[in-house]
Design a protein around this motif. Structure first.
Motif, mmCIF file in Angstrom:
data_model
loop_
_atom_site.group_PDB
_atom_site.id
_atom_site.type_symbol
_atom_site.label_atom_id
_atom_site.label_comp_id
_atom_site.label_asym_id
_atom_site.label_seq_id
_atom_site.Cartn_x
_atom_site.Cartn_y
_atom_site.Cartn_z
ATOM 1 N N ASP A 1 -1.038 -0.464 -21.231
ATOM 2 C CA ASP A 1 -2.044 0.450 -20.679
ATOM 3 C C ASP A 1 -1.372 1.594 -19.923
ATOM 4 N N VAL A 2 -0.306 2.142 -20.515
ATOM 5 C CA VAL A 2 0.365 3.290 -19.910
ATOM 6 C C VAL A 2 -0.502 4.526 -20.121
ATOM 7 N N LYS A 3 -0.760 5.262 -19.038
ATOM 8 C CA LYS A 3 -1.537 6.501 -19.084
ATOM 9 C C LYS A 3 -1.362 7.192 -17.733
ATOM 10 N N PRO A 4 -1.677 8.472 -17.637
ATOM 11 C CA PRO A 4 -1.494 9.173 -16.357
ATOM 12 C C PRO A 4 -2.214 8.495 -15.190
ATOM 13 N N GLY A 5 -3.384 7.933 -15.446
ATOM 14 C CA GLY A 5 -4.129 7.278 -14.379
ATOM 15 C C GLY A 5 -3.465 6.025 -13.849
ATOM 16 N N ASN A 6 -2.484 5.500 -14.567
ATOM 17 C CA ASN A 6 -1.757 4.307 -14.118
ATOM 18 C C ASN A 6 -0.347 4.638 -13.649
ATOM 19 N N ILE A 7 -0.135 5.906 -13.300
ATOM 20 C CA ILE A 7 1.147 6.321 -12.721
ATOM 21 C C ILE A 7 0.869 6.933 -11.351
ATOM 22 N N HIS A 8 1.454 6.349 -10.324
ATOM 23 C CA HIS A 8 1.273 6.760 -8.938
ATOM 24 C C HIS A 8 2.474 7.593 -8.523
ATOM 25 N N LEU A 9 2.242 8.757 -7.927
ATOM 26 C CA LEU A 9 3.324 9.635 -7.500
ATOM 27 C C LEU A 9 3.550 9.500 -6.003
ATOM 28 N N ARG A 10 4.733 9.060 -5.647
ATOM 29 C CA ARG A 10 5.112 8.981 -4.245
ATOM 30 C C ARG A 10 5.843 10.256 -3.845
ATOM 31 N N ASN B 1 0.862 -1.180 0.000
ATOM 32 C CA ASN B 1 0.000 0.000 0.000
ATOM 33 C C ASN B 1 0.902 1.235 0.000
ATOM 34 N N GLU B 2 1.166 1.772 -1.185
ATOM 35 C CA GLU B 2 2.073 2.907 -1.344
ATOM 36 C C GLU B 2 1.313 4.223 -1.173
ATOM 37 N N ARG B 3 1.823 5.080 -0.287
ATOM 38 C CA ARG B 3 1.207 6.392 -0.084
ATOM 39 C C ARG B 3 1.584 7.335 -1.224
ATOM 40 N N GLY B 4 0.702 8.279 -1.520
ATOM 41 C CA GLY B 4 0.982 9.238 -2.577
ATOM 42 C C GLY B 4 -0.300 9.655 -3.266
ATOM 43 N N ARG B 5 -0.170 10.006 -4.546
ATOM 44 C CA ARG B 5 -1.360 10.398 -5.292
ATOM 45 C C ARG B 5 -1.191 10.020 -6.746
ATOM 46 N N ASN B 6 -2.309 9.999 -7.434
ATOM 47 C CA ASN B 6 -2.341 9.568 -8.828
ATOM 48 C C ASN B 6 -1.997 10.725 -9.771
ATOM 49 N N LEU B 7 -1.146 10.463 -10.772
ATOM 50 C CA LEU B 7 -0.774 11.497 -11.728
ATOM 51 C C LEU B 7 -1.992 11.991 -12.502
ATOM 52 N N GLY B 8 -2.907 11.086 -12.847
ATOM 53 C CA GLY B 8 -4.106 11.492 -13.565
ATOM 54 C C GLY B 8 -4.930 12.502 -12.778
ATOM 55 N N SER B 9 -5.057 12.285 -11.464
ATOM 56 C CA SER B 9 -5.806 13.209 -10.612
ATOM 57 C C SER B 9 -5.086 14.548 -10.491
ATOM 58 N N TYR B 10 -3.772 14.478 -10.331
ATOM 59 C CA TYR B 10 -2.968 15.700 -10.236
ATOM 60 C C TYR B 10 -3.081 16.512 -11.526
ATOM 61 N N LEU B 11 -3.031 15.825 -12.637
ATOM 62 C CA LEU B 11 -3.143 16.474 -13.941
ATOM 63 C C LEU B 11 -4.508 17.127 -14.113
ATOM 64 N N HIS B 12 -5.549 16.445 -13.645
ATOM 65 C CA HIS B 12 -6.904 16.994 -13.748
ATOM 66 C C HIS B 12 -7.016 18.308 -12.970
ATOM 67 N N GLU B 13 -6.365 18.363 -11.819
ATOM 68 C CA GLU B 13 -6.395 19.582 -11.014
ATOM 69 C C GLU B 13 -5.600 20.708 -11.669
ATOM 70 N N ARG B 14 -4.472 20.373 -12.270
ATOM 71 C CA ARG B 14 -3.589 21.380 -12.845
ATOM 72 C C ARG B 14 -3.989 21.810 -14.255
ATOM 73 N N LYS B 15 -4.812 21.017 -14.922
ATOM 74 C CA LYS B 15 -5.271 21.327 -16.288
ATOM 75 C C LYS B 15 -4.102 21.411 -17.276
ATOM 76 N N GLY B 16 -3.113 20.556 -17.076
ATOM 77 C CA GLY B 16 -1.972 20.545 -17.982
ATOM 78 C C GLY B 16 -0.922 21.548 -17.574
ATOM 79 N N GLY B 17 0.000 21.840 -18.502
ATOM 80 C CA GLY B 17 1.030 22.824 -18.226
ATOM 81 C C GLY B 17 2.084 22.374 -17.243
ATOM 82 N N LEU B 18 2.246 21.078 -17.025
ATOM 83 C CA LEU B 18 3.259 20.601 -16.092
ATOM 84 C C LEU B 18 4.648 20.871 -16.673
ATOM 85 N N SER B 19 5.581 21.224 -15.809
ATOM 86 C CA SER B 19 6.883 21.704 -16.269
ATOM 87 C C SER B 19 7.731 20.601 -16.879
ATOM 88 N N THR B 20 8.719 21.014 -17.654
ATOM 89 C CA THR B 20 9.652 20.065 -18.254
ATOM 90 C C THR B 20 10.372 19.267 -17.181
#
Length: 315
Positions: free
Chosen positions: A161-170, A116-135
């Motif tokens: 099935d690589v996609k933002p929703g399948n990347i977990h950010l620790r 059980n890895e703590r963190g957050r989902n990249l897809g959710s983070y992206l949804h909040e930021r509306k894109g524009g993530l830095s290089t």
């Protein structure tokens, strides 16, 4: 047409080996996800139960059964593939691939046990930021993801099935590649398409059984994920692009916001013709990795690791 029955989850308190189910935490097209307690170690774990949405239901004894007899063979075949794929995944040891702690057989199905890895989902983070993530942020996340995929490709395995929703950010933006249920072993050369599809991220060869999928298929999905992180929109689905490609090249659409090397890498990965893409994750990794610690890019960072501190979400 037979209506699809709602999938019942395992009840809290259900014991699977030494693991006691605490609660259901997510549902996917082919699985149900639970938070559980390992009664031997006292640690919380995540358990993935194979239960395909469209063809399976649960009987009063908690066994997974086909919705109708017509689906018996489909369920048996899918379960067999799930067992094979989990066995292959258990052999992968990489800091950016979710670990397999155990695999259990019960209730006429299979259960994959993960930390059980703590963190957050990249897809959710992206949804909040509306894109524009830095290089810098994108390199911190996708260079390790590509390294993980490179290991899979060397082992003749595809993620598919690589996609933002399948990347977990620790902590510290350290990514973890999730949902390996679609992983496909390449036992006899090139595999055929007709696998799991995610519109916008799956290339055209993945849609058709005659399509030749390979490491280049995962590369397209990485390119699509990067593009989504840049402009905040999922790319045009590949079959639509094949009819009328409306996806402007990144080097045109985003030329004032990202460096040329990154834009060129994204456009290269999103080529419609598989032969025109990087042929595996290593080829794309070799283009991006040298820029990971570029001090010039550090000045352009819009996100910092502190944005993710204090925020936690289970897989």
């Amino acid at each position: 047409m037979t209506p699809v029955a709602a999938r019942e989850t395992l009840r809290p308190g259900t014991l699977l080996g030494s693991y006691r189910i605490l609660k259901s935490i997510a549902k996917g097209g082919f699985s149900l996800i639970y938070l559980a307690l390992d009664e031997n170690s006292g640690e919380e774990v995540v358990i993935k139960e194979y239960m395909p949405k469209k063809i399976a239901s649960r009987d009063p004894d908690q066994r997974i059964i086909p919705i109708t007899p017509d689906y018996t063979e489909n369920l048996h075949h899918g379960r067999k593939l799930f067992f094979q794929e989990v066995k292959a995944l258990a052999s992968l040891k990489h800091p950016n691939i979710v670990r397999v702690l155990a695999f259990l057989l019960a209730n006429d199905t299979g259960y994959l046990v993960m930390p059980n890895e703590r963190g957050r989902n990249l897809g959710s983070y992206l949804h909040e930021r509306k894109g524009g993530l830095s290089t810098t942020f994108l390199l911190e996340v996708f260079v390790p993801v590509l390294d993980a995929l490179a290991l899979m490709h060397r082992r003749a395995m595809l993620h598919l099935d690589v996609k933002p929703g399948n990347i977990h950010l620790r902590h510290g933006n350290q990514p973890l590649l999730l949902d390996l249920g679609a992983v496909h072993p390449l036992n006899r050369g090139r595999a055929r398409g007709g696998q799991v599809i995610t519109a916008g991220y799956s290339p055209v060869e993945q849609y058709f059984r005659a399509g030749q999928v390979g490491p280049w298929t995962d590369v397209y999905a990485v390119g699509a994920s990067l593009r989504t992180c840049m402009d905040g929109r999922t790319p045009q689905p590949a079959p639509d692009r094949q009819k009328e490609d409306k996806l402007l090249p990144a080097k045109e659409a985003l030329k004032d916001r990202y460096p040329p090397f990154l834009l060129e890498a994204v456009d290269w990965s999103l080529a419609m013709d598989p032969a025109q893409r990087p042929q595996d994750a290593t080829e794309l990794l070799n283009v991006l990795a040298p820029h990971l610690d570029d001090p010039q890019l550090s000045r352009l960072t819009q996100e910092t690791s502190s944005e993710l501190l204090g925020e936690s979400r289970r897989i």
